[in-house]
Write a protein that holds these residues in place. Sequence first.
Motif, PDB file in Angstrom:
ATOM      1  N   ALA A 139      -4.066   1.766   8.540  1.00 51.91           N
ATOM      2  CA  ALA A 139      -5.401   1.248   8.234  1.00 51.91           C
ATOM      3  C   ALA A 139      -5.787   1.509   6.790  1.00 51.91           C
ATOM      4  O   ALA A 139      -6.931   1.262   6.403  1.00 51.91           O
ATOM      5  CB  ALA A 139      -6.428   1.881   9.161  1.00 51.91           C
ATOM      6  N   LYS A 140      -4.865   2.026   5.997  1.00 51.89           N
ATOM      7  CA  LYS A 140      -5.070   2.317   4.574  1.00 51.89           C
ATOM      8  C   LYS A 140      -6.070   3.436   4.329  1.00 51.89           C
ATOM      9  O   LYS A 140      -6.643   3.522   3.238  1.00 51.89           O
ATOM     10  CB  LYS A 140      -5.567   1.081   3.814  1.00 51.89           C
ATOM     11  CG  LYS A 140      -4.612  -0.062   3.839  1.00 51.89           C
ATOM     12  CD  LYS A 140      -4.996  -0.998   2.741  1.00 51.89           C
ATOM     13  CE  LYS A 140      -4.833  -2.417   3.150  1.00 51.89           C
ATOM     14  NZ  LYS A 140      -5.348  -3.332   2.167  1.00 51.89           N
ATOM     15  N   ILE A 141      -6.307   4.260   5.338  1.00 50.87           N
ATOM     16  CA  ILE A 141      -7.242   5.360   5.120  1.00 50.87           C
ATOM     17  C   ILE A 141      -6.531   6.489   4.384  1.00 50.87           C
ATOM     18  O   ILE A 141      -7.078   7.055   3.436  1.00 50.87           O
ATOM     19  CB  ILE A 141      -7.833   5.823   6.459  1.00 50.87           C
ATOM     20  CG1 ILE A 141      -8.698   4.710   7.032  1.00 50.87           C
ATOM     21  CG2 ILE A 141      -8.641   7.090   6.281  1.00 50.87           C
ATOM     22  CD1 ILE A 141      -9.097   4.908   8.460  1.00 50.87           C
ATOM     23  N   TYR A 142      -5.327   6.824   4.819  1.00 50.06           N
ATOM     24  CA  TYR A 142      -4.546   7.829   4.106  1.00 50.06           C
ATOM     25  C   TYR A 142      -3.480   7.139   3.267  1.00 50.06           C
ATOM     26  O   TYR A 142      -2.634   6.439   3.812  1.00 50.06           O
ATOM     27  CB  TYR A 142      -3.825   8.751   5.093  1.00 50.06           C
ATOM     28  CG  TYR A 142      -4.706   9.670   5.875  1.00 50.06           C
ATOM     29  CD1 TYR A 142      -5.759  10.331   5.261  1.00 50.06           C
ATOM     30  CD2 TYR A 142      -4.472   9.905   7.218  1.00 50.06           C
ATOM     31  CE1 TYR A 142      -6.557  11.190   5.985  1.00 50.06           C
ATOM     32  CE2 TYR A 142      -5.266  10.765   7.945  1.00 50.06           C
ATOM     33  CZ  TYR A 142      -6.309  11.403   7.325  1.00 50.06           C
ATOM     34  OH  TYR A 142      -7.100  12.254   8.039  1.00 50.06           O
ATOM     35  N   PRO A 143      -3.500   7.324   1.973  1.00 50.42           N
ATOM     36  CA  PRO A 143      -2.395   6.799   1.167  1.00 50.42           C
ATOM     37  C   PRO A 143      -1.143   7.640   1.401  1.00 50.42           C
ATOM     38  O   PRO A 143      -1.223   8.864   1.379  1.00 50.42           O
ATOM     39  CB  PRO A 143      -2.898   6.947  -0.267  1.00 50.42           C
ATOM     40  CG  PRO A 143      -4.073   7.829  -0.220  1.00 50.42           C
ATOM     41  CD  PRO A 143      -4.546   7.961   1.181  1.00 50.42           C
ATOM     42  N   LYS A 172     -13.529   3.269  -2.480  1.00 54.01           N
ATOM     43  CA  LYS A 172     -14.496   4.367  -2.497  1.00 54.01           C
ATOM     44  C   LYS A 172     -15.582   4.221  -3.541  1.00 54.01           C
ATOM     45  O   LYS A 172     -16.631   4.844  -3.443  1.00 54.01           O
ATOM     46  CB  LYS A 172     -13.751   5.685  -2.653  1.00 54.01           C
ATOM     47  CG  LYS A 172     -13.020   5.987  -1.391  1.00 54.01           C
ATOM     48  CD  LYS A 172     -12.139   7.180  -1.454  1.00 54.01           C
ATOM     49  CE  LYS A 172     -11.178   7.175  -0.307  1.00 54.01           C
ATOM     50  NZ  LYS A 172     -10.245   6.016  -0.348  1.00 54.01           N
ATOM     51  N   ARG A 197      -3.826   5.703  10.930  1.00 59.02           N
ATOM     52  CA  ARG A 197      -4.715   5.764   9.767  1.00 59.02           C
ATOM     53  C   ARG A 197      -4.008   5.351   8.491  1.00 59.02           C
ATOM     54  O   ARG A 197      -4.622   4.799   7.578  1.00 59.02           O
ATOM     55  CB  ARG A 197      -5.274   7.176   9.611  1.00 59.02           C
ATOM     56  CG  ARG A 197      -6.476   7.382  10.475  1.00 59.02           C
ATOM     57  CD  ARG A 197      -6.820   8.840  10.602  1.00 59.02           C
ATOM     58  NE  ARG A 197      -7.607   9.012  11.802  1.00 59.02           N
ATOM     59  CZ  ARG A 197      -8.849   9.475  11.801  1.00 59.02           C
ATOM     60  NH1 ARG A 197      -9.401   9.853  10.697  1.00 59.02           N
ATOM     61  NH2 ARG A 197      -9.508   9.572  12.923  1.00 59.02           N
ATOM     62  N   ARG A 253     -13.200   8.338   6.531  1.00 66.54           N
ATOM     63  CA  ARG A 253     -12.075   8.739   7.367  1.00 66.54           C
ATOM     64  C   ARG A 253     -11.815   7.780   8.522  1.00 66.54           C
ATOM     65  O   ARG A 253     -10.880   7.967   9.276  1.00 66.54           O
ATOM     66  CB  ARG A 253     -12.318  10.141   7.913  1.00 66.54           C
ATOM     67  CG  ARG A 253     -12.181  11.187   6.833  1.00 66.54           C
ATOM     68  CD  ARG A 253     -12.764  12.473   7.296  1.00 66.54           C
ATOM     69  NE  ARG A 253     -12.013  12.992   8.415  1.00 66.54           N
ATOM     70  CZ  ARG A 253     -11.158  13.982   8.315  1.00 66.54           C
ATOM     71  NH1 ARG A 253     -10.965  14.546   7.157  1.00 66.54           N
ATOM     72  NH2 ARG A 253     -10.507  14.413   9.363  1.00 66.54           N
ATOM     73  N   GLN A 256     -11.371  -6.549  -5.292  1.00 65.53           N
ATOM     74  CA  GLN A 256     -12.034  -5.778  -4.242  1.00 65.53           C
ATOM     75  C   GLN A 256     -13.553  -5.951  -4.320  1.00 65.53           C
ATOM     76  O   GLN A 256     -14.227  -6.015  -3.311  1.00 65.53           O
ATOM     77  CB  GLN A 256     -11.719  -4.285  -4.392  1.00 65.53           C
ATOM     78  CG  GLN A 256     -10.263  -3.964  -4.301  1.00 65.53           C
ATOM     79  CD  GLN A 256      -9.853  -3.638  -2.889  1.00 65.53           C
ATOM     80  OE1 GLN A 256     -10.393  -4.194  -1.950  1.00 65.53           O
ATOM     81  NE2 GLN A 256      -8.899  -2.750  -2.745  1.00 65.53           N
ATOM     82  N   ASP A 287      -7.439   8.481  -4.668  1.00 63.80           N
ATOM     83  CA  ASP A 287      -6.510   8.618  -3.544  1.00 63.80           C
ATOM     84  C   ASP A 287      -6.533  10.004  -2.925  1.00 63.80           C
ATOM     85  O   ASP A 287      -6.183  10.171  -1.770  1.00 63.80           O
ATOM     86  CB  ASP A 287      -5.086   8.312  -4.009  1.00 63.80           C
ATOM     87  CG  ASP A 287      -4.877   6.827  -4.212  1.00 63.80           C
ATOM     88  OD1 ASP A 287      -5.743   6.062  -3.763  1.00 63.80           O
ATOM     89  OD2 ASP A 287      -3.872   6.454  -4.822  1.00 63.80           O
ATOM     90  N   TYR A 301     -11.208   1.587   6.151  1.00 62.89           N
ATOM     91  CA  TYR A 301     -10.834   1.463   4.755  1.00 62.89           C
ATOM     92  C   TYR A 301     -11.916   0.741   3.982  1.00 62.89           C
ATOM     93  O   TYR A 301     -12.281  -0.382   4.302  1.00 62.89           O
ATOM     94  CB  TYR A 301      -9.510   0.710   4.597  1.00 62.89           C
ATOM     95  CG  TYR A 301      -9.251   0.363   3.163  1.00 62.89           C
ATOM     96  CD1 TYR A 301      -8.845   1.358   2.280  1.00 62.89           C
ATOM     97  CD2 TYR A 301      -9.496  -0.897   2.662  1.00 62.89           C
ATOM     98  CE1 TYR A 301      -8.665   1.084   0.940  1.00 62.89           C
ATOM     99  CE2 TYR A 301      -9.323  -1.188   1.323  1.00 62.89           C
ATOM    100  CZ  TYR A 301      -8.904  -0.192   0.475  1.00 62.89           C
ATOM    101  OH  TYR A 301      -8.749  -0.455  -0.854  1.00 62.89           O
ATOM    102  N   PHE A 339       0.859  -1.186   0.000  1.00 65.62           N
ATOM    103  CA  PHE A 339       0.000   0.000   0.000  1.00 65.62           C
ATOM    104  C   PHE A 339       0.886   1.224   0.000  1.00 65.62           C
ATOM    105  O   PHE A 339       1.694   1.362   0.907  1.00 65.62           O
ATOM    106  CB  PHE A 339      -0.884  -0.006   1.241  1.00 65.62           C
ATOM    107  CG  PHE A 339      -1.745   1.206   1.376  1.00 65.62           C
ATOM    108  CD1 PHE A 339      -2.804   1.400   0.511  1.00 65.62           C
ATOM    109  CD2 PHE A 339      -1.489   2.142   2.351  1.00 65.62           C
ATOM    110  CE1 PHE A 339      -3.604   2.515   0.639  1.00 65.62           C
ATOM    111  CE2 PHE A 339      -2.297   3.264   2.471  1.00 65.62           C
ATOM    112  CZ  PHE A 339      -3.358   3.448   1.617  1.00 65.62           C
TER     113      PHE A 339
END
Lengths: 308, 276
Positions: free
Chosen positions: B103-107, A153, B100, A147, A58, A302, A150, A36
């Motif tokens: 947790a992959k929320i923010y790249p 989207k 975060r 927020r 996904q 992103d 994950y 990631f």
Amino acid sequence: MLPRLGDPHGTAKTMSQVSTSPASAPPVPPPHTEYFPAPAGPGIFRRWFEILAEDRRQLIRFWPVVQNMVSQELRVRYQRSVMGFLWTLLNPILMMTTLTLVFSQILDMRKEGYAIFLFAGMVPWTFLSGTINECAFCIISNEGLIRKIYLPKWIFPLTRVLINLVTFLLSMSALFFILGPLGARPTLPMLLLPVVVGLFAIFACGLGLAVSTANTFFRDCGHLVSVFLQAWYFLTPIIYEAKFLGAAQARLWLNPAYPFIKMFQTIIQDGLWPDLSTLAAAAGIASVSLGIGYVAFKSNEDKMVFRL
Amino acid sequence: MSLSSPTKTRWFSDSDRKPAPVPFEPDVLIGLRDVSLRFLSYHDKQYSLKQAAVDMVLRRQAPPVASDFWALKNITMRIRKGDRFGIVGANGAGKSTLLRVLAKIYPPSSGFIQFRGNVAPLIEMGAGFNPELSGKENIRLNGAMLGFTRKEMDEKTDGIFEFTGLREFADLPLKYYSSGMYTRLAFAIASEVEPEILLIDESLGTGDAAFITKAKQRIKGLLDRSNAVVIVSHDMKALKEMCNRGIRLERGVITDGGPIDDVVNNYLDSIKAPRV
């Protein structure tokens, strides 16, 4: 030369050795390893192929989430009222009654089966405009979720499309029975309706993806969208017939929603098979719409969390 | 276009392509290599189309970046199997941001993270809960978000209600739950699914003493099954109890790392607080 001819197996072995592991290569990671952000492959086509493959994975993994969100949204929407689902029918029925009265009585555009004509165009349009309007705000209104946890989207626009699609199908079939006394009859060409509905949903999905991207970065987009949809509604032959426009009819083909609406009207009102060319045009428009929407959405996915 | 992005995925260019990441050692569950995260904040976060059009007509640069700050800078760390990892630091040091990112929320803006295993984040209590739905339905929904099917989740439902003691409220919409009940349910779901990697942010604060004790035991239980836990907390005593390793963050940079006792003591010494 000679050894290669005489020993094909030996050659294959050296080839594979060369291609897989030069001595300095890093150790091969175990299968579950995930990076990631995902490493980008070389080349645009390769990259988009990888993005698509990733989204396919996904989609399988998160399909239960989509299912859950759709079914629960529908349930929450309907469980609190005794009449439940009938309430959603009320709106199109009232709308159609008003328009039928206005057009056939007051403006004296008396026409055989105007109510059915109206129904054939209006219900699909309600689906399209509802989807686009809801998609515009789907990322922003799910800020809390995005927020905190994950999730891919695209789940949010997809959920909006599916919720509207279910409502669309339900009101379509229910209204059809209500309109029975006015002359709505099942016909053979209706077998094509699932295809048309599918294409229309793809078209709506593409637009929804594009609009949800735009509205996340430009917050006034949502309001422009609803104004734009209003204008588009009147530019599409839903409450009037295409031939009413006279010579300007040819320009209707510039309207991307026209082939879809036209097919709905041909099938439901006239009970005829739609032209193959119209179907092809609709398929083309649907795929272009989905393509543009998907690329726009994925290119900006992103950045979205930073703009909420 | 100056809508500058932390990670660029432009369809028309792949010039900013990143090199293929180099894998970590096999026992590393989470590996971070040079992870940096930049936040751009705009004067007007709600940049509008209207304004964009005006800017384009007037050939103005848009939108002005008000501040550009690195929330995380070159974080490199390894979390191995069996690690109970504590993160300490002052407010605004980047602890929650780091979580975060995990947790992959923010790249991340640069660098990459490598995961081996399922990550269950407990960033905020009840993330992904729908208050209109009952406790039972929320278990299914949350489980789906963590990657479990309805069937798998239904099998775990019993255990979750067992642990939380909320069985009699199973069919009550979540909006009627108290905050303690909410917390209990959220914690129970995240730990019942037995993720390989559990991320916890300050979440043990609420709930009564009995529940906190139970929760601590459960985290220790998770570790016995050789998973990793990352905990962000200001409760130094709890961190010392539950963690074995730790790092300290200051303004987005790792300034200390090692056994949790040393990290906590150094941190408390540096802010002139009594040791715990």
